[in-house]
Design a protein around this motif. Sequence first.
Motif, PDB file in Angstrom:
ATOM      1  N   THR A  22       0.829  -1.205   0.000  1.00 45.58           N
ATOM      2  CA  THR A  22       0.000   0.000   0.000  1.00 45.58           C
ATOM      3  C   THR A  22       0.860   1.251   0.000  1.00 45.58           C
ATOM      4  N   PHE A  23       1.949   1.221   0.756  1.00 43.83           N
ATOM      5  CA  PHE A  23       2.846   2.376   0.825  1.00 43.83           C
ATOM      6  C   PHE A  23       3.478   2.655  -0.540  1.00 43.83           C
ATOM      7  N   GLU A  24       3.784   1.610  -1.294  1.00 39.28           N
ATOM      8  CA  GLU A  24       4.344   1.783  -2.635  1.00 39.28           C
ATOM      9  C   GLU A  24       3.370   2.535  -3.538  1.00 39.28           C
ATOM     10  N   LEU A  25       2.114   2.151  -3.505  1.00 42.23           N
ATOM     11  CA  LEU A  25       1.111   2.804  -4.342  1.00 42.23           C
ATOM     12  C   LEU A  25       0.901   4.253  -3.915  1.00 42.23           C
ATOM     13  N   ILE A  36      -6.696  -4.151 -20.013  1.00 40.61           N
ATOM     14  CA  ILE A  36      -6.815  -3.988 -18.567  1.00 40.61           C
ATOM     15  C   ILE A  36      -6.836  -5.353 -17.909  1.00 40.61           C
ATOM     16  N   SER A  37      -5.859  -5.614 -17.102  1.00 36.92           N
ATOM     17  CA  SER A  37      -5.823  -6.838 -16.314  1.00 36.92           C
ATOM     18  C   SER A  37      -6.234  -6.507 -14.891  1.00 36.92           C
ATOM     19  N   MET A  38      -7.241  -7.212 -14.387  1.00 40.00           N
ATOM     20  CA  MET A  38      -7.733  -6.912 -13.049  1.00 40.00           C
ATOM     21  C   MET A  38      -6.771  -7.360 -11.964  1.00 40.00           C
ATOM     22  N   ASN A  39      -5.821  -8.229 -12.271  1.00 37.08           N
ATOM     23  CA  ASN A  39      -4.868  -8.683 -11.274  1.00 37.08           C
ATOM     24  C   ASN A  39      -3.523  -8.054 -11.548  1.00 37.08           C
ATOM     25  N   PHE A  40      -3.184  -7.022 -10.776  1.00 36.78           N
ATOM     26  CA  PHE A  40      -1.932  -6.309 -10.957  1.00 36.78           C
ATOM     27  C   PHE A  40      -0.871  -6.791  -9.975  1.00 36.78           C
ATOM     28  N   ASP A  41      -1.076  -7.903  -9.385  1.00 37.43           N
ATOM     29  CA  ASP A  41      -0.203  -8.339  -8.305  1.00 37.43           C
ATOM     30  C   ASP A  41       1.002  -9.090  -8.853  1.00 37.43           C
ATOM     31  N   VAL A  42       2.180  -8.655  -8.386  1.00 40.24           N
ATOM     32  CA  VAL A  42       3.382  -9.455  -8.553  1.00 40.24           C
ATOM     33  C   VAL A  42       3.750  -9.911  -7.149  1.00 40.24           C
ATOM     34  N   ALA A  65      10.574  -6.330 -17.489  1.00 46.46           N
ATOM     35  CA  ALA A  65       9.637  -6.662 -16.406  1.00 46.46           C
ATOM     36  C   ALA A  65       9.210  -5.413 -15.651  1.00 46.46           C
ATOM     37  N   LEU A  66      10.147  -4.484 -15.469  1.00 43.50           N
ATOM     38  CA  LEU A  66       9.821  -3.244 -14.773  1.00 43.50           C
ATOM     39  C   LEU A  66       8.847  -2.399 -15.586  1.00 43.50           C
ATOM     40  N   LEU A  67       9.058  -2.331 -16.895  1.00 47.71           N
ATOM     41  CA  LEU A  67       8.141  -1.578 -17.756  1.00 47.71           C
ATOM     42  C   LEU A  67       6.761  -2.225 -17.805  1.00 47.71           C
ATOM     43  N   ASP A  68       6.716  -3.545 -17.813  1.00 48.69           N
ATOM     44  CA  ASP A  68       5.416  -4.238 -17.802  1.00 48.69           C
ATOM     45  C   ASP A  68       4.656  -3.966 -16.506  1.00 48.69           C
ATOM     46  N   GLN A  69       5.384  -3.976 -15.384  1.00 58.98           N
ATOM     47  CA  GLN A  69       4.709  -3.714 -14.109  1.00 58.98           C
ATOM     48  C   GLN A  69       4.247  -2.257 -14.020  1.00 58.98           C
ATOM     49  N   LEU A  97       0.019   1.876 -14.142  1.00 65.10           N
ATOM     50  CA  LEU A  97      -0.207   3.225 -14.653  1.00 65.10           C
ATOM     51  C   LEU A  97      -1.639   3.700 -14.418  1.00 65.10           C
ATOM     52  N   LEU A  98      -2.610   2.875 -14.763  1.00 65.76           N
ATOM     53  CA  LEU A  98      -4.005   3.281 -14.634  1.00 65.76           C
ATOM     54  C   LEU A  98      -4.418   3.535 -13.183  1.00 65.76           C
TER      55      LEU A  98
END
Length: 311
Positions: free
Chosen positions: A75-78, A138-144, A167-171, A176-177
């Motif tokens: 959460t802190f990252e976001l 749009i992928s509803m699961n953004f979790d790595v 991988a960093l650009l994909d994440q 982004l949204l």
Amino acid sequence: MIIYIFKKIVTFLFIICVLTQICFCLVYFAPHSMLNFNNLSFVDAYSAFFKQLLQGQFRLLSGETVPFFHTLLATFELCILALVVALVIGLPLGIFLGLSNINWLNSTIRLGSLFLYSCPIVMLVVIVMHWLSPTWTISMNFDVSPSVTGTSLLDILVASKTFKLQALLDQLHHLLLPIIILAIQPSIMTIQLVSQSVKSTSRQNYIKMAIIRERSPFKILRRHLLPNSIPATIPQLTYNTTTLLFSTMVIEILFNRVGLGQWVMIAYHHHNYSIIAIAILACGTVISLLTLLGEISSVAIYPLRHKVNYV
């Protein structure tokens, strides 16, 4: 300045200590607590609670472990990414509005800001996803799945894998949204606070004297106007961390991202009020830490600013 920062850090630690005591009392005295403290005495439960807190995970009666630090850091990252985007967007627009004399443009930007600020974040997410769904994947699961640091971006950086950049650009593409939606309200607050501070500072006599003495408008802006107007807005921006944290939790629920939002929703669904009490501690920690970082940043940018608190 060092004494001032030290006092702020001591205050932060005191607030966290009080929140921790309240959280332990809620967990220990709550009926049907799912944490493994029921068969322990008060002193043993107190020791076990802080031991598990320092380890970053809590053990339930079922044997399942609840990752505290990983959930908090996700959460802190976001929140941090949204604040960075808000500053990148809000600072230039706020400075422009504070110095601009184009009334129709100022009114248009302010009207658009008020319109976006008044929109509920849930409705905004639904509208944006419906609007972008034909063209945006749009992928509803953004979790790595966080395994080392608790944050997806840092996990990619410290991972021993090739193609880290891809991988960093994909994440970042996945993030982004939600980051843009989450940064709307902080950006609007930044625009309003910075524009008011810049406009008020530009009317001061020392700025008028600097305009007479200096030839370069950029030098006036860099040496006199910004150092005296921007630091005053930083503590005011951190006061909105409560709203930002709530919005972050809503975004995590809507986008199915691991964090405090998903944690609280699952705990509420299973009537696990002990985990909700720990989530209160996590929320208080995030709010207090962001406030502390804002105050320290303000003093670091302009050391004499802390004297305002003693006038």
